[in-house]
Structures are given as C-alpha cells and as structure tokens.
Write a protein that holds these residues in place. Sequence first.
Motif, PDB file in Angstrom:
ATOM      1  N   GLU A  88       0.844 -10.150 -17.799  1.00 36.30           N
ATOM      2  CA  GLU A  88       0.771  -8.795 -17.264  1.00 36.30           C
ATOM      3  C   GLU A  88      -0.290  -8.774 -16.168  1.00 36.30           C
ATOM      4  N   PRO A  89       0.021  -8.186 -15.014  1.00 38.69           N
ATOM      5  CA  PRO A  89      -0.964  -8.140 -13.931  1.00 38.69           C
ATOM      6  C   PRO A  89      -2.207  -7.359 -14.344  1.00 38.69           C
ATOM      7  N   SER A  90      -3.325  -7.722 -13.749  1.00 35.63           N
ATOM      8  CA  SER A  90      -4.575  -7.038 -14.058  1.00 35.63           C
ATOM      9  C   SER A  90      -4.559  -5.626 -13.476  1.00 35.63           C
ATOM     10  N   LYS A  91      -5.481  -4.816 -13.954  1.00 36.01           N
ATOM     11  CA  LYS A  91      -5.574  -3.436 -13.478  1.00 36.01           C
ATOM     12  C   LYS A  91      -5.888  -3.409 -11.978  1.00 36.01           C
ATOM     13  N   GLY A  92      -6.759  -4.318 -11.541  1.00 39.85           N
ATOM     14  CA  GLY A  92      -7.099  -4.386 -10.123  1.00 39.85           C
ATOM     15  C   GLY A  92      -5.901  -4.749  -9.262  1.00 39.85           C
ATOM     16  N   ALA A  93      -5.081  -5.681  -9.742  1.00 36.14           N
ATOM     17  CA  ALA A  93      -3.888  -6.081  -8.981  1.00 36.14           C
ATOM     18  C   ALA A  93      -2.904  -4.926  -8.901  1.00 36.14           C
ATOM     19  N   LYS A  94      -2.786  -4.175  -9.990  1.00 40.05           N
ATOM     20  CA  LYS A  94      -1.882  -3.020  -9.978  1.00 40.05           C
ATOM     21  C   LYS A  94      -2.367  -1.963  -8.993  1.00 40.05           C
ATOM     22  N   ILE A  95      -3.668  -1.713  -8.988  1.00 38.66           N
ATOM     23  CA  ILE A  95      -4.226  -0.724  -8.058  1.00 38.66           C
ATOM     24  C   ILE A  95      -4.061  -1.193  -6.621  1.00 38.66           C
ATOM     25  N   ASP A  96      -4.315  -2.486  -6.366  1.00 34.42           N
ATOM     26  CA  ASP A  96      -4.133  -3.031  -5.024  1.00 34.42           C
ATOM     27  C   ASP A  96      -2.699  -2.840  -4.545  1.00 34.42           C
ATOM     28  N   GLN A  97      -1.751  -3.099  -5.433  1.00 37.98           N
ATOM     29  CA  GLN A  97      -0.349  -2.964  -5.055  1.00 37.98           C
ATOM     30  C   GLN A  97       0.005  -1.500  -4.784  1.00 37.98           C
ATOM     31  N   GLU A  98      -0.517  -0.590  -5.614  1.00 37.35           N
ATOM     32  CA  GLU A  98      -0.264   0.837  -5.393  1.00 37.35           C
ATOM     33  C   GLU A  98      -0.820   1.281  -4.047  1.00 37.35           C
ATOM     34  N   LEU A  99      -2.039   0.864  -3.732  1.00 36.94           N
ATOM     35  CA  LEU A  99      -2.640   1.229  -2.445  1.00 36.94           C
ATOM     36  C   LEU A  99      -1.839   0.657  -1.281  1.00 36.94           C
TER      37      LEU A  99
END
Length: 113
Positions: A88-99
Amino acid sequence: MSSNVGGSGVYEAGDQRNYKQSEVNEADRYKEGKENSHKANDPKDERSIANKLARESKRENEPEPEKDTETMQSKKDATLPARSHGNEPSKGAKIDQELKDEEEAELKKKGKN
C-alpha cells in the motif's frame, strides 16, 4: 611469554601483505581508487589539470546512465512503485499524487497543458 588463547591464525597479520616491487610497478594506478572518490569540483582535490581534462573527455563519451524504472514510475504516479511491489502506498505518496492530479487538472482548466 606465550598465550594459549585462540589459534595461531588470530595472531597472524593475514591482511598485511608485502608485494614484490614488480607487482607494484605493474599496477594500474589511475583506476586504483574507489568509485566516486573524487568530486569534480572539489577545490581541495590535488589531481593535476591533465588528469581532470582526461576524465572530462572520457565523461563526454560515456552514455548517460539510464533512469531506474521505479524513478520513472514515480514521476508518472507517486503511488505506482509501492503498488507494483504489492504494497500500500505511503500517506506521503498518496498526498503527492493528489497534489499532482489537482495541479494537472488546474492546468488543463487554464488550457496550458
């Protein structure tokens, strides 16, 4: 006095070797050092100008190193490298992708992309 602790191999300097002068003379001195031990712009580097020029001329002929596949994946989708490994991707990677998605949507909305 002699010690009875351990075998004789413990006390022998097996890592210290005396090389013959002929072996020392035949060594390839330029390639002896470790990889990346010299920084190109290090002011304290004592390499001669000729050696620096020779290295730069070799560097011009070398092809650029290929980018790692995970690096390329992360530029496209920050969560893709983790998902490709089954994690599962990390929270930071998910936020980066959303941005990144939000920025792309804004640029498309403005007509710049």
